[in-house]
Enzyme design. Structure first.
Site, short mmCIF file in Angstrom:
data_model
loop_
_atom_site.label_atom_id
_atom_site.label_comp_id
_atom_site.label_asym_id
_atom_site.label_seq_id
_atom_site.Cartn_x
_atom_site.Cartn_y
_atom_site.Cartn_z
CG ASP A 266 -132.25 -17.62 -40.74
OD1 ASP A 266 -131.17 -18.20 -40.96
OD2 ASP A 266 -133.22 -18.20 -40.22
C1 BGC Z 1 -131.75 -21.25 -39.98
C2 BGC Z 1 -131.04 -20.63 -38.79
C3 BGC Z 1 -129.59 -21.04 -38.78
C4 BGC Z 1 -128.96 -20.63 -40.10
C5 BGC Z 1 -127.49 -20.96 -40.18
C6 BGC Z 1 -131.00 -21.01 -41.26
O1 BGC Z 1 -131.54 -21.74 -42.31
O2 BGC Z 1 -133.05 -20.73 -40.06
O3 BGC Z 1 -131.68 -21.00 -37.60
O4 BGC Z 1 -128.94 -20.45 -37.69
O5 BGC Z 1 -129.64 -21.31 -41.15
O6 BGC Z 1 -127.28 -22.30 -40.27
#
Ligand code: BGC
Length: 720
Positions: A266
């Protein structure tokens, strides 16, 4: 492209190029088309040279076919191996045709609708130039304080697993390289939804049995459905950050489940391993995450800065680095990017498809299936000439997309007033969270016997980093309801929110209560269809609604304890597992929801009182609508294992069937129960079935007591 060619490419790549192939940047790091490659903003901060920029394997992209194609053109001209760039983004509940938030979709109790929504999202995303979406989010959610409950299909592993698999099918189809399909990435692996106290990013700590039985099935279902990617979660699992957790990423995901796709972190989760204090330096964080089984680092640069040196020093074998690069290139290959680097990016098709009539019609129908009718004293559906007054913060608001609608626009939305004004409803006054706002609303309702109060939480109160300790309606909104009720008005409250709210007061003061969630671009039209009975309410709660925050976490499939109360509420009983000041029961249980008709269930009938080992049986019920209006009913099957070697939930959802019952109609509904449906995770963390007594419940929600029992016989020759 063949495996040999991919391996040939890898053989030509330098160590630095390989590490960058495992790095994901943001698309705004790249100069806009036509602009000079002058490093600015984030590009400068990241301390990346131009050459490095054009070796990064993937980007977190914006959408737009033209921009996507321009970026790919620019990138491929400069990438030393001519490798295409992967464009990924968060298309969570639709691109521009925004569908209900995933939690609301869960309430439709119909994964075919989630599949249809994902299919349409894929079409709009693919022709806008995207290759992969970071969806489905398969995190089981039991705590409505957590702002990300809006992204999940709720608190039940069975429902969540069905939704996760359906969404993978919707995005990827049989072949994600096909036109109009995109790859997808199940997230957040694992158990992100169990953050302590509902505070986002907080510690997760649970037994392996609970993890396996409740939290893992939905991710597994997505993997089994062929999901191309898995994203790690921010939290810890067994006291190790998920992103640096070999037990999770290698032991479970790759070895046990056989996942051969690509694992991405993530956003900056590799860096965060240092905050978790399991690594002291960026180099250590990179090594731990890479060794654990991570392929791509999103938006921090520890792989880029350290992997080559770690290989040169012999701390990481080059074959392991090559294997990760191969998985990234195989992902590009699975999407057909080596042959068609622009994939479906097509400004004309994009324009035709986005928000086209067919997509809007689907959004309206699906939204109508996702709202949940919680109370109706007979005031609903509204008569054509009811002429209600409309008030409240969501009366005319178009801010109804809900969180994670990255590409959605409020101007595309139909508000409640937009949909109702054609029915002779007066323009609502602007809402203000104050006494003045209440007085203005009351004045507007002066001559109306029926009032629609469109209340709730701002759409921005749910989503990432949107945890709340108090999850009720505001004091002003509750006061408005109280005063309307005191004036003898029939109040129909329509609640907009991305999480279950505490609705005890709203239920008390309202004659009708709809949980509208955030239903996307067609929110208003779908709600108008329901309010006037032009569509049948068929939604059922995918999360329990507590009476007050102190009951949280409150979920239906809990264990029984050694001192369960004799009454459902437990209040007033001595030395039992209960509260002194609040019943144990929720305000509305999981699976709850009303239709406009009535429903009556016969006692469940079992095809046999015994199930042979390895066999199955059939449970049936007669569902009837004795009323005078059509009823859309979701018949739900729950099972309880009455004695096992480890504690078992008091009920577990094992099946559901949505049916339409005409006035006076009776219908038999049957469920096959194979022995595998009785399996659970035993004390050795293995999935097992144990003979013994089971209780079957079939009814309208998880609160049902409509039951029958059977015995699963031991395998032949085994004496118990
Ligand atoms: C979130 C994810 C997301 C990623 C990309 C993160 O902060 O937890 O769910 O896919 O950002 O935007």
């Amino acid at each position: 492209m063949t495996k040999e060619k991919i391996r040939g490419l890898i053989a030509r790549m330098s160590l630095a190029e390989k590490a960058l192939q495992l790095t994901q940047l943001r698309s705004d790091f790249y100069p806009a088309p036509g602009a000079e490659a002058v490093p600015t903003g984030p590009f400068l901060e990241a301390d990346l040279g131009e050459e490095e920029l054009y070796c990064a394997g993937s980007v977190l992209a914006g959408a737009g076919a033209e921009a996507a194609a321009a970026l790919q053109r620019q990138y491929m001209a400069k990438n030393p191996q001519g490798i295409p760039l992967l464009l990924m983004s968060d298309v969570i509940h639709g691109l521009r045709t925004v569908f209900p938030i995933p939690l609301a979709l869960g309430c439709a109790f119909d994964e075919a609708l989630a599949e249809e929504a994902a299919r349409i999202a894929a079409l709009e995303a693919a022709f806008s130039g995207l290759h992969v979406t970071f969806s489905p989010m398969a995190d089981l959610a039991r705590d409505p304080r957590w702002g990300r409950v809006m992204e999940s299909a709720g608190e039940d592993p069975f429902l969540n697993a069905r939704y996760a698999a359906a969404m993978v099918r919707g995005y990827q189809g049989d072949d994600p390289a096909e036109a109009g399909r995109i790859g997808c990435c199940v997230k957040h692996f694992a158990a992100y939804g169990a953050a302590e106290a509902g505070r986002d990013y907080n510690t997760v700590d649970m037994s392996e049995g609970v993890l396996r039985e409740f939290y893992l099935p939905a991710y597994k279902a997505a993997v089994d459905a062929g999901c191309l990617m898995v994203m790690t979660s921010f939290n810890t699992v067994f006291r190790v950050p998920a992103t640096a957790n070999p037990q999770l990423l290698t032991g479970l995901l790759r070895e046990e489940w056989g996942f051969a796709g690509t694992v991405i972190s993530d956003h900056t989760a590799v860096s965060e391993v240092m905050n978790h204090s399991t690594a002291e330096t960026g180099e250590e964080a990179a090594r731990l995450c890479f060794e654990a089984g991570l392929d791509i680092e999103m938006m921090s640069l520890h792989f880029h800065k350290n992997l080559a040196a770690l290989v040169e020093r012999g701390e990481i074998p080059e074959e392991k680095l090559d294997a990760a690069v191969e998985r990234v290139l195989e992902l590009k290959n699975a999407l057909g990017l080596f042959e068609k680097p622009f994939k479906d990016a097509d400004p004309q098709r994009e324009k035709q498809l986005i928000l086209c009539a067919g997509h809007r019609a689907a959004a309206r129908r699906i939204a109508g299936e996702s709202a949940v009718l919680l109370k109706n004293d007979g005031c609903l559906p509204l008569a054509t000439d009811a002429g209600p007054a409309l008030v409240g913060p969501f009366a005319a608001s178009r801010d109804v997309l809900g969180g994670w609608s990255v590409f959605g626009r409020t101007e595309d939305c139909v508000s409640l007033y937009d949909a109702l004004k054609g029915r002779g409803i007066a323009e609502p006054p602007a809402w203000e969270e104050s006494r003045v706002g209440i007085d203005r609303a009351l004045e507007h309702c002066r001559d109306s016997g029926i009032v629609i109060a469109a209340l709730g939480e701002p759409s921005d109160d749910t989503g990432e980093a949107k945890s709340k300790a108090r999850i009720g309606l505001s004091a002003y909104q509750e006061e408005l309801l109280c005063r309307l009720a005191a004036q003898g008005k029939k109040v129909i409250t329509v609640v907009f929110s991305g999480r279950p709210l505490i609705l005890d007061k709203a239920a008390e003061y309202s004659a009708g209560l709809f949980m509208a969630w955030f239903l996307g671009v067609e929110s208003g039209s779908a709600l108008a269809d329901l309010l006037y009975g032009e569509a049948q309410p068929g939604g059922r709660l995918a999360m329990t609604f507590p009476r007050c925050e102190g009951q949280i976490p409150l979920y239906y499939n809990h264990y029984n304890t050694g001192r369960p109360p004799k009454t459902a509420s437990g209040m007033g009983e001595a030395f039992v597992s209960a509260y002194l000041d609040t019943p144990n029961t929720p305000l509305y249980p999981f699976g709850f929801g009303l239709g406009y008709g009535e429903r009556r269930y016969s006692a469940p009938r079992l095809s046999s009182a015994r199930m042979a080992w390895g066999g199955s049986l059939r449970a049936s019920v007669t569902a009837a609508n004795p009323g005078s209006r059509p009823q859309r009913e979701t018949v739900q099957l729950y099972i309880r294992d009455l004695s096992a070697s480890v504690v078992r939930p008091v009920k577990e959802l094992k099946g559901y069937r949505k049916i339409d019952l005409a006035p006076g109609e009776e219908r038999e509904v049957s469920f096959d129960i194979p022995m595998e449906a009785l399996s659970f995770v035993n004390g050795r963390n293995q999935t097992a079935v144990e003979p013994g007594r089971f209780r079957v419940y079939i009814g309208p929600d998880s609160g049902t007591d409509n039951q029958a029992e059977f015995v699963l016989d031991a395998p032949e020759g085994e004496i118990r």
